[in-house]
Motif scaffolding. Structure first.
Motif, PDB file in Angstrom:
ATOM      1  N   PRO A   1      26.130 111.212  59.070  1.00 25.34           N
ATOM      2  CA  PRO A   1      24.961 111.164  59.924  1.00 25.34           C
ATOM      3  C   PRO A   1      25.024 110.012  60.653  1.00 25.34           C
ATOM      4  CG  PRO A   1      24.295 111.551  57.354  1.00 25.34           C
ATOM      5  CD  PRO A   1      25.741 111.115  57.593  1.00 25.34           C
ATOM      6  N   VAL A   2      24.861 109.922  62.002  1.00 23.32           N
ATOM      7  CA  VAL A   2      25.255 108.960  62.998  1.00 23.32           C
ATOM      8  C   VAL A   2      23.976 107.863  63.065  1.00 23.32           C
ATOM      9  CG1 VAL A   2      25.445 108.706  65.493  1.00 23.32           C
ATOM     10  CG2 VAL A   2      26.339 110.833  64.423  1.00 23.32           C
ATOM     11  N   PRO A   3      24.154 106.809  63.016  1.00 23.90           N
ATOM     12  CA  PRO A   3      23.405 105.738  63.092  1.00 23.90           C
ATOM     13  C   PRO A   3      22.407 105.809  64.154  1.00 23.90           C
ATOM     14  CG  PRO A   3      25.145 104.684  62.252  1.00 23.90           C
ATOM     15  CD  PRO A   3      25.682 106.129  63.003  1.00 23.90           C
ATOM     16  N   GLU A   4      21.038 105.284  64.169  1.00 22.26           N
ATOM     17  CA  GLU A   4      20.353 105.325  65.237  1.00 22.26           C
ATOM     18  C   GLU A   4      20.563 104.691  66.461  1.00 22.26           C
ATOM     19  OE1 GLU A   4      15.440 105.085  66.275  1.00 22.26           O
ATOM     20  OE2 GLU A   4      16.060 104.288  64.008  1.00 22.26           O
ATOM     21  N   GLY A   5      21.248 103.609  66.115  1.00 22.36           N
ATOM     22  CA  GLY A   5      21.595 102.294  66.964  1.00 22.36           C
ATOM     23  C   GLY A   5      22.628 102.982  67.567  1.00 22.36           C
ATOM     24  N   VAL A   6      23.553 104.075  67.421  1.00 16.09           N
ATOM     25  CA  VAL A   6      24.556 104.569  68.217  1.00 16.09           C
ATOM     26  C   VAL A   6      23.910 105.587  68.958  1.00 16.09           C
ATOM     27  CG1 VAL A   6      26.808 105.835  67.906  1.00 16.09           C
ATOM     28  CG2 VAL A   6      26.197 103.980  66.480  1.00 16.09           C
ATOM     29  N   ALA A   7      23.357 106.683  68.281  1.00 15.61           N
ATOM     30  CA  ALA A   7      22.759 107.866  69.228  1.00 15.61           C
ATOM     31  C   ALA A   7      21.910 107.499  70.068  1.00 15.61           C
ATOM     32  CB  ALA A   7      22.172 108.752  68.084  1.00 15.61           C
ATOM     33  N   ARG A   8      21.202 106.393  69.841  1.00 17.38           N
ATOM     34  CA  ARG A   8      20.124 106.195  70.824  1.00 17.38           C
ATOM     35  C   ARG A   8      20.360 104.800  71.809  1.00 17.38           C
ATOM     36  NH1 ARG A   8      14.535 107.431  67.645  1.00 17.38           N
ATOM     37  NH2 ARG A   8      14.549 109.337  67.846  1.00 17.38           N
ATOM     38  N   GLY A   9      21.645 104.405  71.576  1.00 15.56           N
ATOM     39  CA  GLY A   9      22.252 103.095  72.183  1.00 15.56           C
ATOM     40  C   GLY A   9      22.546 103.504  73.791  1.00 15.56           C
ATOM     41  N   VAL A  10      22.242 102.641  74.809  1.00 15.62           N
ATOM     42  CA  VAL A  10      22.041 102.856  76.118  1.00 15.62           C
ATOM     43  C   VAL A  10      23.436 102.435  76.699  1.00 15.62           C
ATOM     44  CG1 VAL A  10      21.051 102.002  78.376  1.00 15.62           C
ATOM     45  CG2 VAL A  10      19.669 102.257  76.277  1.00 15.62           C
ATOM     46  N   VAL A  11      24.069 103.184  77.361  1.00 15.20           N
ATOM     47  CA  VAL A  11      25.336 103.307  77.983  1.00 15.20           C
ATOM     48  C   VAL A  11      25.331 102.271  79.473  1.00 15.20           C
ATOM     49  CG1 VAL A  11      27.040 104.425  79.209  1.00 15.20           C
ATOM     50  CG2 VAL A  11      25.912 105.480  77.388  1.00 15.20           C
ATOM     51  N   ARG A  12      26.093 101.461  79.337  1.00 20.66           N
ATOM     52  CA  ARG A  12      26.423 100.218  80.498  1.00 20.66           C
ATOM     53  C   ARG A  12      27.446 100.480  81.120  1.00 20.66           C
ATOM     54  NH1 ARG A  12      21.065 100.074  81.760  1.00 20.66           N
ATOM     55  NH2 ARG A  12      19.805  99.032  79.908  1.00 20.66           N
ATOM     56  N   LEU A  13      27.451 100.915  82.288  1.00 22.35           N
ATOM     57  CA  LEU A  13      28.981 100.825  83.059  1.00 22.35           C
ATOM     58  C   LEU A  13      28.983  99.933  84.114  1.00 22.35           C
ATOM     59  CD1 LEU A  13      29.111 104.752  83.161  1.00 22.35           C
ATOM     60  CD2 LEU A  13      30.811 103.383  81.896  1.00 22.35           C
ATOM     61  N   THR A  14      29.822  99.181  84.411  1.00 24.69           N
ATOM     62  CA  THR A  14      29.664  98.076  85.391  1.00 24.69           C
ATOM     63  C   THR A  14      30.912  97.734  86.316  1.00 24.69           C
ATOM     64  OG1 THR A  14      30.703  96.440  83.872  1.00 24.69           O
ATOM     65  CG2 THR A  14      28.439  96.586  83.730  1.00 24.69           C
ATOM     66  N   ASP A  15      32.116  98.418  85.889  1.00 19.16           N
ATOM     67  CA  ASP A  15      33.090  98.185  86.815  1.00 19.16           C
ATOM     68  C   ASP A  15      33.646  99.537  87.642  1.00 19.16           C
ATOM     69  OD1 ASP A  15      35.785  97.389  88.092  1.00 19.16           O
ATOM     70  OD2 ASP A  15      36.252  96.067  85.909  1.00 19.16           O
ATOM     71  N   GLU A  16      33.472  99.263  89.034  1.00 16.73           N
ATOM     72  CA  GLU A  16      33.816 100.445  89.705  1.00 16.73           C
ATOM     73  C   GLU A  16      35.168 101.059  89.918  1.00 16.73           C
ATOM     74  OE1 GLU A  16      31.664 102.028  92.404  1.00 16.73           O
ATOM     75  OE2 GLU A  16      30.414 101.521  90.807  1.00 16.73           O
ATOM     76  N   ARG A  17      36.202  99.929  89.238  1.00 14.75           N
ATOM     77  CA  ARG A  17      37.615 100.415  89.117  1.00 14.75           C
ATOM     78  C   ARG A  17      37.862 101.533  88.017  1.00 14.75           C
ATOM     79  NH1 ARG A  17      40.421  94.995  87.554  1.00 14.75           N
ATOM     80  NH2 ARG A  17      38.526  94.938  86.365  1.00 14.75           N
ATOM     81  N   ARG A  18      36.740 101.992  87.345  1.00 16.12           N
ATOM     82  CA  ARG A  18      37.009 102.833  86.224  1.00 16.12           C
ATOM     83  C   ARG A  18      37.164 104.225  87.328  1.00 16.12           C
ATOM     84  NH1 ARG A  18      31.390 102.057  86.735  1.00 16.12           N
ATOM     85  NH2 ARG A  18      30.068 103.639  87.003  1.00 16.12           N
ATOM     86  N   PHE A  19      36.584 104.414  88.332  1.00 13.56           N
ATOM     87  CA  PHE A  19      36.971 105.768  89.076  1.00 13.56           C
ATOM     88  C   PHE A  19      38.287 105.900  89.525  1.00 13.56           C
ATOM     89  CE2 PHE A  19      32.245 104.561  89.762  1.00 13.56           C
ATOM     90  CZ  PHE A  19      31.925 105.779  89.332  1.00 13.56           C
TER      91      PHE A  19
END
Length: 241
Positions: free
Chosen positions: A146-164
């Motif tokens: 079972p996946v912890p709620e804090g994982v499943a409902r965690g909010v994704v934060r992307l900050t560095d444009e270099r990822r592209f």
């Protein structure tokens, strides 16, 4: 090359055992990642905990690794590119695509008592589970974490444009490369629409090729890693003059 392997929802690191053995035989170092909350009993684990575990594996890798994410964990692989764009050689995404900034990581199914249990096979009826027989399904259910709620409902934060600028290869199991291109070109996968280099590899399987096509999946990943190594050697030769 180091190949970091991140399993999707309900999977612990052992799901990669057969793929890892094949990769080692093909000359690469396989590193299955044990995610907090997926196999260690840490039901209070959060998405940030999982991201930090992935980043620690990237930092510990020899050279620039390939980071492989499966299903929901495609987002974890992409977060590694976001946080370590200079360290990640390529991101390989199996059967999924990254969640965008500000979105829940994997709030797909009902959460009960602080965890999101495996919901059974009805949501995966069709191509997803077509290559899993009854025995394989029972084994999957028995091992599902079972996946912890804090994982499943965690909010994704992307900050560095270099990822592209980090190369991406999309491994297409229950869908085709043509379908994936259509989704990306149509803007349905915003992160990959903006990615500068996206390749596609087909594999004839359902959603869990590490279980049903481990040798083939390993060969595909090894081929990508070998091409990355050759490209790095060419760059070094050019820089050396």
């Amino acid at each position: 090359m180091d190949i970091l392997l991140i399993g999707g929802l309900w999977l612990d690191g052992t799901v990669w055992d057969r793929v890892a053995a094949e990769l080692e035989g093909l000359g690469h170092r396989a590193v299955p990642i044990a995610l907090p909350g997926q196999g260690d009993g840490a039901v209070s684990a959060t998405l940030d905990d999982q991201v930090e575990t992935v980043l620690a594996a990237v930092d510990a890798a020899s050279g620039r690794p390939m980071v492989v994410g499966h299903s929901a964990a495609c987002t974890l692989a992409w977060l590694a590119a976001d946080r370590r764009p200079e360290r990640v050689a390529e991101v390989a995404l199996i059967g999924g695509a990254p969640t965008g900034d500000g979105q829940p990581y994997a709030d797909f199914f009902e959460v009960r008592d602080g965890v999101m249990p495996f919901p059974g096979w009805d949501p995966f009826d069709g191509p997803d589970a077509a290559d899993l027989d009854e025995e394989a399904r029972k084994e999957f259910e028995a091992a599902a974490v079972p996946v912890p709620e804090g994982v499943a409902r965690g909010v994704v934060r992307l900050t560095d444009e270099r990822r592209f600028a980090v190369p991406v290869v999309l491994v297409c199991p229950e869908f085709t490369p043509a379908q994936a291109r259509e989704w990306i070109d149509g803007g349905e996968v915003s992160e990959l629409t903006r990615a500068e280099r996206v390749g596609f590899v087909d594999i004839d399987s359902g959603h869990w090729p590490m279980l049903t096509r481990p040798a083939e999946l390993a060969r595909l990943l090894a081929a990508e890693a070998t091409e990355l190594e050759k490209a790095a050697e060419r760059e070094e030769a050019v820089e050396a003059g």
